[in-house]
Motif scaffolding. Structure first.
Motif, PDB file in Angstrom:
ATOM      1  N   LEU A  34       0.825  -1.202   0.000  1.00  0.00           N
ATOM      2  CA  LEU A  34       0.000   0.000   0.000  1.00  0.00           C
ATOM      3  C   LEU A  34       0.863   1.257   0.000  1.00  0.00           C
ATOM      4  N   ARG A  35       1.987   1.211   0.697  1.00  0.00           N
ATOM      5  CA  ARG A  35       2.892   2.356   0.758  1.00  0.00           C
ATOM      6  C   ARG A  35       3.862   2.398  -0.427  1.00  0.00           C
ATOM      7  N   ARG A  36       3.887   1.314  -1.225  1.00  0.00           N
ATOM      8  CA  ARG A  36       4.797   1.208  -2.367  1.00  0.00           C
ATOM      9  C   ARG A  36       6.254   1.381  -1.942  1.00  0.00           C
ATOM     10  N   GLU A  37       6.613   0.746  -0.854  1.00  0.00           N
ATOM     11  CA  GLU A  37       7.979   0.839  -0.328  1.00  0.00           C
ATOM     12  C   GLU A  37       8.695  -0.504  -0.454  1.00  0.00           C
ATOM     13  N   HIS A  38       9.710  -0.556  -1.294  1.00  0.00           N
ATOM     14  CA  HIS A  38      10.598  -1.710  -1.396  1.00  0.00           C
ATOM     15  C   HIS A  38       9.831  -3.004  -1.654  1.00  0.00           C
ATOM     16  N   VAL A  39       8.765  -2.933  -2.440  1.00  0.00           N
ATOM     17  CA  VAL A  39       7.910  -4.100  -2.644  1.00  0.00           C
ATOM     18  C   VAL A  39       8.677  -5.229  -3.323  1.00  0.00           C
ATOM     19  N   GLY A  40       9.446  -4.903  -4.370  1.00  0.00           N
ATOM     20  CA  GLY A  40      10.177  -5.937  -5.087  1.00  0.00           C
ATOM     21  C   GLY A  40      11.149  -6.686  -4.192  1.00  0.00           C
ATOM     22  N   ALA A  41      11.899  -5.956  -3.363  1.00  0.00           N
ATOM     23  CA  ALA A  41      12.871  -6.587  -2.473  1.00  0.00           C
ATOM     24  C   ALA A  41      12.176  -7.455  -1.428  1.00  0.00           C
ATOM     25  N   ILE A  42      11.053  -6.985  -0.925  1.00  0.00           N
ATOM     26  CA  ILE A  42      10.324  -7.744   0.095  1.00  0.00           C
ATOM     27  C   ILE A  42       9.736  -9.014  -0.503  1.00  0.00           C
ATOM     28  N   VAL A  43       9.142  -8.909  -1.691  1.00  0.00           N
ATOM     29  CA  VAL A  43       8.585 -10.084  -2.360  1.00  0.00           C
ATOM     30  C   VAL A  43       9.682 -11.098  -2.647  1.00  0.00           C
ATOM     31  N   LEU A  44      10.824 -10.617  -3.137  1.00  0.00           N
ATOM     32  CA  LEU A  44      11.943 -11.507  -3.438  1.00  0.00           C
ATOM     33  C   LEU A  44      12.440 -12.212  -2.179  1.00  0.00           C
ATOM     34  N   PHE A  45      12.536 -11.465  -1.066  1.00  0.00           N
ATOM     35  CA  PHE A  45      13.010 -12.063   0.179  1.00  0.00           C
ATOM     36  C   PHE A  45      12.034 -13.134   0.663  1.00  0.00           C
ATOM     37  N   CYS A  46      10.741 -12.812   0.685  1.00  0.00           N
ATOM     38  CA  CYS A  46       9.747 -13.763   1.192  1.00  0.00           C
ATOM     39  C   CYS A  46       9.714 -15.033   0.350  1.00  0.00           C
ATOM     40  N   GLY A  47       9.690 -14.869  -0.981  1.00  0.00           N
ATOM     41  CA  GLY A  47       9.654 -16.032  -1.852  1.00  0.00           C
ATOM     42  C   GLY A  47      10.915 -16.868  -1.748  1.00  0.00           C
ATOM     43  N   SER A  48      12.073 -16.208  -1.693  1.00  0.00           N
ATOM     44  CA  SER A  48      13.347 -16.935  -1.603  1.00  0.00           C
ATOM     45  C   SER A  48      13.470 -17.664  -0.272  1.00  0.00           C
ATOM     46  N   ALA A  49      13.015 -17.025   0.812  1.00  0.00           N
ATOM     47  CA  ALA A  49      13.078 -17.668   2.121  1.00  0.00           C
ATOM     48  C   ALA A  49      12.201 -18.915   2.141  1.00  0.00           C
ATOM     49  N   ASP A  50      10.987 -18.796   1.592  1.00  0.00           N
ATOM     50  CA  ASP A  50      10.115 -19.967   1.533  1.00  0.00           C
ATOM     51  C   ASP A  50      10.755 -21.087   0.717  1.00  0.00           C
ATOM     52  N   ALA A  51      11.328 -20.735  -0.428  1.00  0.00           N
ATOM     53  CA  ALA A  51      11.958 -21.747  -1.278  1.00  0.00           C
ATOM     54  C   ALA A  51      13.098 -22.440  -0.544  1.00  0.00           C
ATOM     55  N   ALA A  52      13.917 -21.655   0.165  1.00  0.00           N
ATOM     56  CA  ALA A  52      15.045 -22.237   0.896  1.00  0.00           C
ATOM     57  C   ALA A  52      14.564 -23.153   2.022  1.00  0.00           C
ATOM     58  N   LEU A  53      13.518 -22.722   2.737  1.00  0.00           N
ATOM     59  CA  LEU A  53      13.005 -23.540   3.842  1.00  0.00           C
ATOM     60  C   LEU A  53      12.350 -24.820   3.326  1.00  0.00           C
ATOM     61  N   ILE A  54      11.656 -24.729   2.202  1.00  0.00           N
ATOM     62  CA  ILE A  54      11.046 -25.927   1.622  1.00  0.00           C
ATOM     63  C   ILE A  54      12.129 -26.911   1.187  1.00  0.00           C
ATOM     64  N   CYS A  55      13.164 -26.391   0.553  1.00  0.00           N
ATOM     65  CA  CYS A  55      14.298 -27.249   0.155  1.00  0.00           C
ATOM     66  C   CYS A  55      14.913 -27.928   1.375  1.00  0.00           C
ATOM     67  N   ALA A  56      15.085 -27.151   2.444  1.00  0.00           N
ATOM     68  CA  ALA A  56      15.672 -27.716   3.659  1.00  0.00           C
ATOM     69  C   ALA A  56      14.764 -28.784   4.246  1.00  0.00           C
ATOM     70  N   GLY A  57      13.458 -28.546   4.205  1.00  0.00           N
ATOM     71  CA  GLY A  57      12.522 -29.535   4.732  1.00  0.00           C
ATOM     72  C   GLY A  57      12.561 -30.826   3.943  1.00  0.00           C
ATOM     73  N   VAL A  58      12.577 -30.722   2.628  1.00  0.00           N
ATOM     74  CA  VAL A  58      12.643 -31.914   1.783  1.00  0.00           C
ATOM     75  C   VAL A  58      13.971 -32.647   1.994  1.00  0.00           C
ATOM     76  N   ALA A  59      15.023 -31.886   2.300  1.00  0.00           N
ATOM     77  CA  ALA A  59      16.340 -32.487   2.529  1.00  0.00           C
ATOM     78  C   ALA A  59      16.467 -33.140   3.900  1.00  0.00           C
ATOM     79  N   GLY A  60      15.482 -32.924   4.795  1.00  0.00           N
ATOM     80  CA  GLY A  60      15.516 -33.605   6.076  1.00  0.00           C
ATOM     81  C   GLY A  60      15.639 -32.734   7.305  1.00  0.00           C
ATOM     82  N   LEU A  61      15.638 -31.396   7.136  1.00  0.00           N
ATOM     83  CA  LEU A  61      15.774 -30.521   8.303  1.00  0.00           C
ATOM     84  C   LEU A  61      14.586 -30.646   9.246  1.00  0.00           C
TER      85      LEU A  61
END
Length: 212
Positions: A34-61
């Protein structure tokens, strides 16, 4: 190629069902959109973090976290403190009429925005429950050859959701041109954050007192 669509769709739909819910992270992404502040960076961080955690979960974490409840308890305590602080700040914003229009509040720097995003993403044990334990278990149940496809589907759902939430929020800007809309949003944010903080405290207490 069609046989790869099944694990991809399975990962996509399961991930989507877990992340499309009202929560601290989603509310923060919505507010920044809504504030149009750093949306791209925030979206990239959230998506990348989820991807990394999912990979870790599938790997056995997930199995490692399940075996160490004390670590979950520490994460819950840290998350409760962070969410409680942010909830109080949201309720204080609600009481400041001068900050109730888009752009009236002081802008948030990129490092502060990413730090807050990391807090909402990584200090919530429920994130690990969803992405590491549940997604990890579902991914591990797939044949080894298609696990990367499952992970790709799950990660795609995460990126699509956060991009839609962050960039789609601008469609609500006419509504949030009215101060009362910001009051309602910040009231909801404050209540949800404080409720989640209380839930995490209960979670931490339960983890510490779980028999080993």
């Amino acid at each position: 190629m069609p046989h790869a669509l099944v694990p991809f769709a399975t990962g996509f739909l399961l991930s989507a069902s877990l992340i499309i819910a009202i929560g601290a992270q989603n509310l923060f992404v919505l507010r920044q959109g809504l504030r149009r502040e750093h949306v791209g960076a925030i979206v990239l961080f959230c998506g990348s973090a989820d991807a990394a955690l999912i990979c870790a979960g599938v790997a056995g974490l997930g199995a490692v976290l399940a075996a160490v409840p004390e670590l979950t308890a520490l994460l819950a305590l840290a998350g409760a403190g962070f969410l409680g602080w942010y909830g109080v700040q949201a309720l204080r914003r609600m009481a400041r009429a001068e900050a109730m229009v888009v752009g009236a509040a002081d802008p948030v720097t990129l490092p502060r925005a990413l730090l807050a995003t990391a807090g909402f993403t990584l200090l919530n044990p429920h994130v690990y429950l969803d992405t590491v334990l549940l997604m990890g278990a579902a991914g591990s149940a797939q044949a080894a050859a298609v696990r990367p496809v499952f992970v790709a589907g799950a990660a795609t759902a995460s990126f699509v959701w956060f991009a839609a939430l962050g960039y789609g929020a601008r469609l609500l800007r006419p509504l949030f041109a009215r101060p009362v809309a910001w009051r309602v949003l910040d009231a909801c944010v404050g209540i949800v954050m404080l409720a989640l903080a209380a839930t995490l405290l209960v979670h931490a207490y339960g983890a510490w007192h779980t028999p080993t």
